[in-house]
Design a protein around this motif. Structure first.
Motif, PDB file in Angstrom:
ATOM      1  N   MET A  46       0.790  -1.384  -0.031  1.00 28.46           N
ATOM      2  CA  MET A  46      -0.026  -0.056  -0.151  1.00 28.46           C
ATOM      3  C   MET A  46       0.940   1.332   0.123  1.00 28.46           C
ATOM      4  N   ALA A  47       2.015   1.117   0.797  1.00 29.60           N
ATOM      5  CA  ALA A  47       2.944   2.477   0.650  1.00 29.60           C
ATOM      6  C   ALA A  47       3.531   2.565  -0.566  1.00 29.60           C
ATOM      7  N   ARG A  48       3.511   1.747  -1.345  1.00 24.07           N
ATOM      8  CA  ARG A  48       4.291   1.770  -2.638  1.00 24.07           C
ATOM      9  C   ARG A  48       3.117   2.262  -3.655  1.00 24.07           C
ATOM     10  N   GLY A  49       1.725   2.427  -3.218  1.00 24.13           N
ATOM     11  CA  GLY A  49       0.889   3.088  -4.054  1.00 24.13           C
ATOM     12  C   GLY A  49       0.130   1.908  -4.870  1.00 24.13           C
ATOM     13  N   ASN A  50       0.121   0.720  -4.434  1.00 23.68           N
ATOM     14  CA  ASN A  50      -0.701  -0.391  -5.044  1.00 23.68           C
ATOM     15  C   ASN A  50      -2.149  -0.350  -4.403  1.00 23.68           C
ATOM     16  N   HIS A  51      -2.907  -0.127  -5.842  1.00 21.93           N
ATOM     17  CA  HIS A  51      -4.494  -0.053  -5.520  1.00 21.93           C
ATOM     18  C   HIS A  51      -5.056  -0.912  -4.691  1.00 21.93           C
ATOM     19  N   PHE A  52      -4.972  -2.364  -5.159  1.00 20.38           N
ATOM     20  CA  PHE A  52      -5.536  -3.406  -4.350  1.00 20.38           C
ATOM     21  C   PHE A  52      -5.270  -3.522  -2.858  1.00 20.38           C
ATOM     22  N   SER A  53      -3.886  -3.233  -2.638  1.00 24.88           N
ATOM     23  CA  SER A  53      -3.406  -3.356  -1.238  1.00 24.88           C
ATOM     24  C   SER A  53      -3.836  -2.245  -0.524  1.00 24.88           C
ATOM     25  N   THR A  54      -3.961  -1.228  -1.142  1.00 31.19           N
ATOM     26  CA  THR A  54      -4.463   0.185  -0.341  1.00 31.19           C
ATOM     27  C   THR A  54      -6.066  -0.156   0.240  1.00 31.19           C
ATOM     28  N   LEU A  55      -6.744  -0.611  -0.902  1.00 34.44           N
ATOM     29  CA  LEU A  55      -8.323  -0.922  -0.566  1.00 34.44           C
ATOM     30  C   LEU A  55      -8.259  -1.958   0.595  1.00 34.44           C
TER      31      LEU A  55
END
Length: 700
Positions: free
Chosen positions: A500-509
């Motif tokens: 998520m910290a790298r900006g991955n959409h799926f991980s952020t959600l």
């Protein structure tokens, strides 16, 4: 190196196909081979005194009488073949870095009857083995040699019979760090700390009738019999067993607290100076707890459990104690299934499985709190999971273990069995979080699927539901549902946090959803801890494990908000409504953290981080309304959404920080509002070098 094949197939104990008729058998030689060769007198000892004087006791041997039976000595030859393969393996290990296969001593037949039925009490030993070693230890070879001697001779020698410990061994056994057992006596501890029998009876009744802090490796009916024997003759009591009694009384005193909030200091309701816990520790020292022996693992594990209940912050002392417990359990072979190694009764085998399962869970959860690798590698264990059985389902006289109860029955042991299954995937997540090796997207997706599949297998009776739909359920069942759900949610948070910290959409959600659910459930649970709430009577079920999960969820949400701010509103995977809901949730969490802060340093620190995030949010919104989006405050460049989560060029925010406690490794910065953060770039190594102690002082 000489080829080993030149030495194989040389030694065979084949007898003649048929005995020669009319041939007189020779009288067995009564002189050892060495004395016969030197033409010396032999006293026929094993070894003889002549060989001992010459220092050749190990080479003293006698000529064995040739077997008159047809065929070959199959057992002896099989042992020799096994030794040949073992020597071959050792030679290969000298020229190769690949470790050899595992060879365990005293491995029994692994048939289904022995695995499920076990041995009868008459066949098995009631004592735990003093030590267990794997094939890397020199004594593993010695075991094979002993078995060979037993196959070829009727009276094998024992190497330890004539051993006399040197005078300095006594001093080595009294290491200062393990405590001086001469400082305590059983009579002194009993007279000073043990209440009258009627009070101890009440403590045990409160403990065994309750469901809060029950430990699975203490069998109700076996312990009651041991308790009766204790009062019948105290002088014969093991100090380690007495330590278990004091620890159980300590837990009962915590359960008995009828006043105060779950965040008030945790002291015993009787002997307010912590007498039970102190007595348990003195009994451990008196019983020399650091030696593998009966009750040592159980007593020390109970002591660590009680110590952990005294604080809502992670305890480094508990982590150190559990490290000793795990090491000692390995030495006593608890990591090997009783159906494969050793001779145990059915009851002993199942209780060993319960104990090992408890240690796996305690060690992994404590290590997770401290941000450290677990002491137990699941690849080195083959102990099967315990069955879903109550203590009333089996006892010491059980010869065949009953089948597991159905998982639709909400017993007080069901959540422990389900949690044991969750440990597998959760352990993989922890290993990935602490690993310096990057996983591919497919590997992360596979582990994510495994976590979600594990959650779908949870029995419906333990699946989480709103408190409004649990009005008829017992408070213990409500709490255990949250325990199970928190493991699932924090597994997703830890797995996806760094991506998520790298900006991955799926991980952020995924992180936002899991973190929001975790925090929301804790806030609802906290409301019910107040007087009149559904969970008020069981408010002492709140442990530092649960509080740590709550802090982790808050930090994941803070990191998600900061990550989206850096990506910009247009590139943010979180829509404005979701971001607003997260900030509202953080406001509620801030109030709860302030409530816990008097007894939790970690909660106080997280409350500062939440406050920084909320202050930053007000600034972001005011700036967004005052200036066009193209003129927003400049922020350091970050990975754009969709970047390969395993192959990004930018260093992961907090990835090298992952050896800290999980919630702390998610700490974001507020470089817009506070000068302390002005020059910090949270996508570089500067994040790792931040002075968090100064941060704590800043918030006070």
């Amino acid at each position: 190196m000489t080829e080993i094949s030149k030495f194989t197939s040389k030694f065979r104990l084949n007898g003649p196909a048929e005995p020669t008729s009319g041939k007189v058998s020779k009288r067995p030689r009564l002189v050892c081979n060495q004395c016969k060769k030197a033409k010396l007198r032999c006293d026929r000892g094993q070894p003889c005194s002549t060989c001992l004087k010459k220092g050749n006791g190990s080479s003293c041997s006698y000529q064995q009488q040739t077997s008159t039976t047809t065929g070959r000595n199959t057992l002896a030859e099989d042992k020799l073949q096994h030794l040949e393969s073992l020597v071959t393996q050792l030679i290969q290990n000298q020229t190769s870095t690949v470790p050899g296969s595992y060879v365990a001593p005293n491995v029994l037949d692994n048939s289904s009857d022995k695995l499920h039925g076990g041995h009868t009490p008459e066949e098995a030993s009631s004592e735990a083995p003093d030590s267990y070693v794997g094939s890397t230890h020199w004594s593993a070879i010695l075991e094979d040699i002993h078995e060979l001697k037993a196959a070829l001779a009727e009276s094998p020698t024992t190497l330890d019979d004539d051993f006399t410990p040197p005078p300095e061994s006594r001093l080595l056994n009294e290491e200062l760090i393990f405590g001086d057992s001469t400082c305590y006596s059983l009579d002194q501890i009993i007279s000073q700390y043990l209440p009258p029998k009627i009070e101890v009876d009440r403590c045990l009744s409160k403990y065994f009738q309750g469901e809060t802090h029950i430990v699975p490796f203490v069998h109700t009916y076996q312990f009651q019999r041991q308790y009766q024997d204790f009062w019948a003759d105290m002088d014969k009591t093991s100090p380690l067993w007495l330590s278990m009694l004091f620890s159980i009384c300590h837990m009962a005193s915590l359960i008995g607290r009828n006043t105060g909030s779950p965040y008030s200091p945790r002291i015993e309701s009787s002997n307010g100076n912590g007498g039970f816990h102190t007595a348990a520790g003195q009994c451990l020292v008196l019983g020399k707890y650091h030696r593998p022996q009966k009750f040592s693992v159980q007593a020390l594990a109970l002591y660590a459990h009680c110590r952990n209940l005294q604080t809502l912050d992670p305890s480094r002392e508990v982590g150190s104690i559990l490290s000793m417990v795990v090491r000692m359990s390995y030495e006593m072979g608890y990591h090997r299934d009783p159906g494969s190694v050793g001779r145990f009764t059915t009851f002993e085998g199942e209780m060993r499985r319960r104990l090992w399962a408890s240690l796996k869970q305690m060690d992994l959860m404590t290590s997770f709190q401290l941000g450290l690798p677990s002491n137990i590698n699941l690849e080195h264990c083959d102990t099967r999971s315990p069955r879903h059985l109550l203590d009333s389902d089996f006892d010491e006289d059980t010869t065949i273990l009953p089948a597991s109860r159905t998982e639709n029955e909400p017993t007080k042991f069901l959540w422990f069995v389900v949690k044991e299954r969750q440990i597998i995937s959760f352990s993989k997540v922890c290993q990935d979080a602490l690993s310096f090796e990057e996983k591919s997207e497919s590997q992360i997706a596979q582990l994510d699927s495994e976590i979600r599949a594990m959650y779908t297998s949870i029995p419906s009776v333990l699946q989480t539901r709103p408190l409004s739909e649990s009005i008829a359920d017992q408070s213990f069942l409500i709490m255990t549902r949250m325990y199970i759900d928190f493991i699932h949610l924090k597994s997703l948070c830890i797995l996806h946090r760094k991506y998520m910290a790298r900006g991955n959409h799926f991980s952020t959600l995924t992180c936002v959803e899991a973190g929001s659910n975790l925090v929301t459930q804790f806030i609802e649970m906290n409301k019910e801890f107040s007087p009149g709430g559904q969970l008020y009577d069981n408010r002492w079920m709140l442990t530092n494990f649960t509080v740590n999960d709550f802090l982790l969820g808050n930090m994941v949400l803070c990191l998600a908000v900061h990550t989206c701010w850096r990506a910009g509103m247009q590139n943010s995977p979180i829509n404005p409504d979701t971001q607003k809901n997260v900030l509202e949730l953080l406001k509620k969490s801030h109030a709860v953290c302030l409530e816990i802060s008097p007894v939790s340093k970690d909660a106080r620190r997280v409350s500062h981080i939440i406050r920084f995030t909320l202050n930053r949010a007000s600034t972001e919104f005011s700036t967004a309304t005052a200036t066009p989006s193209s003129q927003q405050l400049s922020t350091p460049s970050v990975l754009t959404p969709g970047t390969n989560i395993a192959g990004g060029h930018s260093e992961l925010a907090g990835s090298t920080f992952s050896m800290l406690p999980p919630w702390q490794s998610c700490m974001p910065g507020d470089d817009a509002m506070f000068g302390f953060f002005d020059q910090i770039n949270f996508t570089t190594d500067e994040f790792e070098n931040m002075d968090w102690m100064a941060l704590e002082l800043l918030g006070t």
